[in-house]
Design a protein around this motif. Structure first.
Motif, PDB file in Angstrom:
ATOM      1  N   ARG A 149       0.843  -1.188   0.000  1.00 10.54           N
ATOM      2  CA  ARG A 149       0.000   0.000   0.000  1.00 10.54           C
ATOM      3  C   ARG A 149       0.877   1.235   0.000  1.00 10.54           C
ATOM      4  O   ARG A 149       2.049   1.182   0.405  1.00 10.54           O
ATOM      5  N   PRO A 150       0.350   2.387  -0.443  1.00  8.72           N
ATOM      6  CA  PRO A 150       1.169   3.599  -0.480  1.00  8.72           C
ATOM      7  C   PRO A 150       1.515   4.090   0.921  1.00  8.72           C
ATOM      8  O   PRO A 150       0.903   3.703   1.913  1.00  8.72           O
ATOM      9  N   TRP A 151       2.487   4.988   0.971  1.00 12.08           N
ATOM     10  CA  TRP A 151       2.895   5.594   2.237  1.00 12.08           C
ATOM     11  C   TRP A 151       1.735   6.339   2.878  1.00 12.08           C
ATOM     12  O   TRP A 151       1.009   7.096   2.204  1.00 12.08           O
ATOM     13  N   VAL A 152       1.533   6.126   4.157  1.00  9.91           N
ATOM     14  CA  VAL A 152       0.632   6.934   4.982  1.00  9.91           C
ATOM     15  C   VAL A 152       1.296   7.089   6.346  1.00  9.91           C
ATOM     16  O   VAL A 152       2.140   6.275   6.733  1.00  9.91           O
ATOM     17  N   VAL A 153       0.905   8.132   7.077  1.00  8.71           N
ATOM     18  CA  VAL A 153       1.474   8.330   8.412  1.00  8.71           C
ATOM     19  C   VAL A 153       0.883   7.314   9.381  1.00  8.71           C
ATOM     20  O   VAL A 153      -0.162   6.705   9.122  1.00  8.71           O
ATOM     21  N   ASN A 164       8.769   5.983  14.387  1.00  9.94           N
ATOM     22  CA  ASN A 164       7.785   5.672  13.356  1.00  9.94           C
ATOM     23  C   ASN A 164       6.557   6.565  13.459  1.00  9.94           C
ATOM     24  O   ASN A 164       5.713   6.560  12.564  1.00  9.94           O
ATOM     25  N   GLY A 165       6.430   7.314  14.536  1.00  9.76           N
ATOM     26  CA  GLY A 165       5.341   8.274  14.658  1.00  9.76           C
ATOM     27  C   GLY A 165       5.534   9.455  13.714  1.00  9.76           C
ATOM     28  O   GLY A 165       6.669   9.816  13.372  1.00  9.76           O
ATOM     29  N   GLY A 166       4.437  10.068  13.298  1.00 10.66           N
ATOM     30  CA  GLY A 166       4.510  11.224  12.410  1.00 10.66           C
ATOM     31  C   GLY A 166       5.038  12.461  13.117  1.00 10.66           C
ATOM     32  O   GLY A 166       5.200  12.486  14.345  1.00 10.66           O
ATOM     33  N   VAL A 167       5.291  13.489  12.328  1.00  8.85           N
ATOM     34  CA  VAL A 167       5.850  14.732  12.870  1.00  8.85           C
ATOM     35  C   VAL A 167       4.910  15.341  13.899  1.00  8.85           C
ATOM     36  O   VAL A 167       5.330  15.731  14.993  1.00  8.85           O
TER      37      VAL A 167
END
Length: 230
Positions: free
Chosen positions: A58-62, A122-125
């Motif tokens: 699957r594509p990149w997602v946060v 691995n958490g988003g900004v």
């Protein structure tokens, strides 16, 4: 170790994900739900959900999006058929409301006197920023999966830290409570420090006291600061 920057795994190493998720689940789902079991069930889907991105399935997602997608199955495992969208959204934000372990802020404060500090999570900004503001984490930068466009243990995540901090890889030390994270960092030329977090999984899983492959093994970030002369 002669290092100029320290980059940190966050979930389990810096913050208590299990206690924080269980606390928010108890608040949002009520006393009839086993909040700790729910936290464990949700965490069990963490690596498989990222693997779908890492494999190209699957594509990149946060990470927030992956947590939202895995939430129904985690709820079902503890007997909750479903929740309204606003409650689901609040549960996802539980991962933004985790508290640091007691040694973290004093340890980071000492380490920052002579080192650049950043999460390599691995958490988003936004998640990293929210955790820092909540817990008083004195980061100099926010690095990690969303910045690199990859999830650990993809090499691109580890390569991004020395590149963005303008340092050679051996001048950067990866700090984590997970030996697989540290092994992946070493493979990219980073130095490594293992932090023993026996309470991460609430006693269900007892991690090793040391990582023989790491440059340092410590019991807290304050002990790490002492080992590095801070």
């Amino acid at each position: 170790m002669d290092v100029r920057a320290l980059v940190f795994d966050v979930f389990g190493t810096v913050v208590d994900w299990r206690g924080g998720v269980a606390r928010e689940a108890a608040r949002l789902l009520g006393p009839d739900v086993d909040a700790a079991a729910f936290a464990d069930a949700w965490r069990a889907r963490y690596v498989p959900s990222m693997q779908r991105v890492r494999s190209g399935e699957r594509p990149w997602v946060v990470l927030d999006a992956l947590h939202r997608e895995s939430l129904p199955a985690a709820l079902a495992e503890v007997g909750v058929a479903g929740v309204p969208d606003d409650v689901a959204d609040e549960l996802v934000l539980a991962w933004h409301r985790l508290d640091p372990w007691p040694d973290v802020v004093p340890g980071l404060t000492r380490l920052r006197r002579s080192h650049l500090l950043a999460p390599l999570s691995n958490g988003g900004v936004r998640l990293s920023v929210d955790l820092a503001r909540r817990g008083g984490l004195p980061w100099d930068a926010v690095l990690g999966a969303e910045v690199a466009g990859h999830y650990k243990p993809d090499p691109e995540v580890y390569d991004s830290a020395p590149r963005l901090l303008d340092l050679p890889p051996p001048a950067v030390c990866m700090v984590a409570a997970h030996d697989d994270d540290l092994a992946a960092a070493r493979a990219r030329g980073l130095r490594t420090a293992y932090v023993h977090r026996p309470g991460e999984f609430g006693g269900r899983v007892v991690p090793p006291a040391t990582d023989p492959g790491a440059d340092l093994s410590v019991g807290s970030l304050e002990e790490l600061a002492t080992a590095l002369g801070c």
